[in-house]
Design an enzyme around this catalytic site. Structure first.
Site, PDB file in Angstrom:
ATOM      1  N   ASN A 183       0.820  -1.200   0.000  1.00 50.62           N
ATOM      2  CA  ASN A 183       0.000   0.000   0.000  1.00 50.62           C
ATOM      3  C   ASN A 183       0.862   1.262   0.000  1.00 50.62           C
ATOM      4  OD1 ASN A 183      -2.483   1.521   0.037  1.00 50.62           O
ATOM      5  ND2 ASN A 183      -3.410  -0.202   1.107  1.00 50.62           N
ATOM      6  N   ARG A 184       0.300   2.376   0.476  1.00 49.36           N
ATOM      7  CA  ARG A 184       0.889   3.692   0.248  1.00 49.36           C
ATOM      8  C   ARG A 184       1.599   4.264   1.473  1.00 49.36           C
ATOM      9  NH1 ARG A 184      -3.870   2.943  -2.380  1.00 49.36           N
ATOM     10  NH2 ARG A 184      -3.937   3.508  -4.588  1.00 49.36           N
ATOM     11  N   HIS A 193       3.569   0.031  -2.737  1.00 48.72           N
ATOM     12  CA  HIS A 193       3.933  -1.365  -3.012  1.00 48.72           C
ATOM     13  C   HIS A 193       5.436  -1.620  -3.173  1.00 48.72           C
ATOM     14  CE1 HIS A 193      -0.197  -2.165  -2.958  1.00 48.72           C
ATOM     15  NE2 HIS A 193      -0.487  -2.180  -4.252  1.00 48.72           N
ATOM     16  N   HIS A 226      -1.019  -9.713  -3.757  1.00 47.69           N
ATOM     17  CA  HIS A 226      -1.949  -8.877  -4.531  1.00 47.69           C
ATOM     18  C   HIS A 226      -2.753  -9.715  -5.531  1.00 47.69           C
ATOM     19  CE1 HIS A 226      -3.470  -5.250  -6.479  1.00 47.69           C
ATOM     20  NE2 HIS A 226      -2.799  -4.506  -5.609  1.00 47.69           N
ATOM     21  N   ALA A 227      -3.212 -10.890  -5.114  1.00 46.88           N
ATOM     22  CA  ALA A 227      -4.017 -11.732  -5.999  1.00 46.88           C
ATOM     23  C   ALA A 227      -5.366 -11.090  -6.286  1.00 46.88           C
ATOM     24  CB  ALA A 227      -4.224 -13.103  -5.371  1.00 46.88           C
ATOM     25  N   TYR A 228      -5.787 -11.201  -7.546  1.00 46.99           N
ATOM     26  CA  TYR A 228      -7.134 -10.811  -7.961  1.00 46.99           C
ATOM     27  C   TYR A 228      -7.960 -12.095  -8.069  1.00 46.99           C
ATOM     28  CZ  TYR A 228      -5.526  -6.178  -9.646  1.00 46.99           C
ATOM     29  OH  TYR A 228      -5.018  -4.906  -9.758  1.00 46.99           O
ATOM     30  N   ASP A 240     -11.283   0.884  -3.056  1.00 43.17           N
ATOM     31  CA  ASP A 240      -9.827   0.765  -2.960  1.00 43.17           C
ATOM     32  C   ASP A 240      -9.455   1.327  -1.599  1.00 43.17           C
ATOM     33  OD1 ASP A 240      -7.166   0.387  -3.373  1.00 43.17           O
ATOM     34  OD2 ASP A 240      -6.936   1.910  -4.936  1.00 43.17           O
ATOM     35  N   GLU A 251      -6.199  -7.819   0.158  1.00 44.78           N
ATOM     36  CA  GLU A 251      -4.797  -7.669   0.532  1.00 44.78           C
ATOM     37  C   GLU A 251      -4.706  -7.496   2.056  1.00 44.78           C
ATOM     38  OE1 GLU A 251      -3.040  -4.509  -2.007  1.00 44.78           O
ATOM     39  OE2 GLU A 251      -5.011  -4.596  -2.971  1.00 44.78           O
TER      40      GLU A 251
END
Length: 373
Positions: free
Chosen positions: A102-103, A128, A201-203, A273, A338
């Site tokens: 993340n940020r 990331h 970070h799996a979708y 998000d 996540e």
């Protein structure tokens, strides 16, 4: 019993046994990096027929199968076909994220009076792990065969890499369990005071790549979320989800309020998000969320030791990438869960700490379990 009948029974039993997949792990060459190093693709299988494909380049979860209510296996994650697809343009389709998921606001933070500056690779902020994060590293791989096959990946991040302090030794172990669960165990140690916040970070697409995720039913065991600025940096507030588009304490379709443009937080994220803070604050392995696809009957239940989860609904996928099945990955074609500590924690003293000191061991576990209903 007649001999012929007995032979038929024994034969059918033998055939059934032969049809059961043999659990274990295989390795094949996935491709060659520009510097000549080979990357491998590891295929993990359990006795129930579930299969996970993982590459030691970036630790990407390339594919993961799960059965539907008819017993049909299908890939329920978004991945790419070749190593070249992963290397020609940075992608977040299923890798290990680090050093910091993340940020981090402004790409900087201070530890013990020393300011550290990182890459600003996301609207003036750091995200990331930077320009060349863990998702673009070739990890050392150790497979473990057996009824619950596992793959342990190791990487040592040198002091100063991407601006982070400390030589950091990281291991990530993927285990495909007998009960149709993929378990991910993270561990890290450092020789200097640093920060660490690892995730995957799996979708996920429980339809097996048949449609987007808007009709999937989501439950998040969280009574608060973190509102953000327009640049998606947490404001520091823990806001109750009750009465908002972020209330998934009871299961409801992902798409129910995802386009609620009257909510400024939905505007900032272009959908979801955001980071949800679990109601259960304990560091034990606990229920975090569930995702259910009513059409296929697939149910994914997520457990984690982490205090929060960033839910991302693939708001920026645009169809330019295709999976091994040839399906274009369009907007909202997946959902990320996540598990992590809060974004921007190094700059937010009221948030749970992400500081790691020499002599300490960072540990985190997340389990994605699959069933049908």
């Amino acid at each position: 019993m007649k001999p012929m009948t007995l032979l038929l029974i024994l034969g059918s039993l033998g055939l059934a046994s032969a049809m059961r997949p043999k659990p274990g792990i295989d390795r094949t060459i996935f491709g060659t990096l520009p510097d000549g190093r080979e990357a491998y693709l590891f295929t993990l299988r359990n006795a129930a027929g579930m299969e996970a494909k993982i590459t030691n380049y970036g630790g990407f979860l390339v594919s993961l199968t799960a059965p539907d209510k008819s017993g049909k296996q299908a890939n329920v994650t978004l991945g790419l076909s070749t190593l070249a697809d992963y290397t020609k343009a940075p992608t977040s389709l299923g890798p290990i994220i680090g050093r910091f998921g993340n940020r981090i606001a402004g790409g900087k933070f201070t530890l013990d009076g020393t300011e550290y500056r990182l890459a600003t690779n996301n609207n003036g902020n750091h995200i990331h792990g930077g320009k060349v994060g863990f998702s673009q590293k070739l990890w050392a791989a150790t497979p473990a065969d057996g009824p619950e096959p596992a793959l342990t990946l190791r990487y040592t991040s040198p002091d100063g890499e991407e601006g982070y302090p400390g030589t950091l030794a990281v291991t990530v172990t993927y285990t495909l369990q007998k009960d149709n669960a993929l378990r991910i165990d993270y561990q890290g140690t450092t020789d200097k005071l640093t920060v660490l916040n690892l995730t995957n970070h799996a979708y996920f697409n429980l339809s097996g790549q048949q449609r987007d995720v808007l009709t999937d039913v989501l439950m998040i065991n969280a009574d608060h979320f973190l509102p953000t600025t327009k640049a998606q940096i947490p404001t520091g507030e823990l806001r109750p989800v009750a009465g908002t588009a972020f209330d998934f304490t009871k299961p409801r379709p992902i798409g129910a309020h995802i386009n609620d443009t009257t909510d400024v937080q939905i505007q900032y994220g272009h959908g979801y998000d955001h980071c949800w803070v679990f109601t259960d604050k304990s560091p034990k392995l606990k229920l975090g969320a569930t995702v259910y696809d009513p059409q296929s009957g697939r149910l994914m239940t997520m457990y984690t030791t982490e205090p929060a989860v960033q839910i991302y609904t693939a708001n920026h996928l645009n169809g330019s990438q295709h999976g091994p099945e040839g399906v274009p990955y369009t907007r909202r074609f997946g959902i990320c869960l996540e598990t992590q500590h809060f974004p921007d924690s190094p700059n937010q003293p009221t948030f749970p700490t992400t500081t790691l000191r020499p002599g300490q061991t960072y540990r985190s576990t997340t389990v994605y379990q699959f069933s049908v209903k």
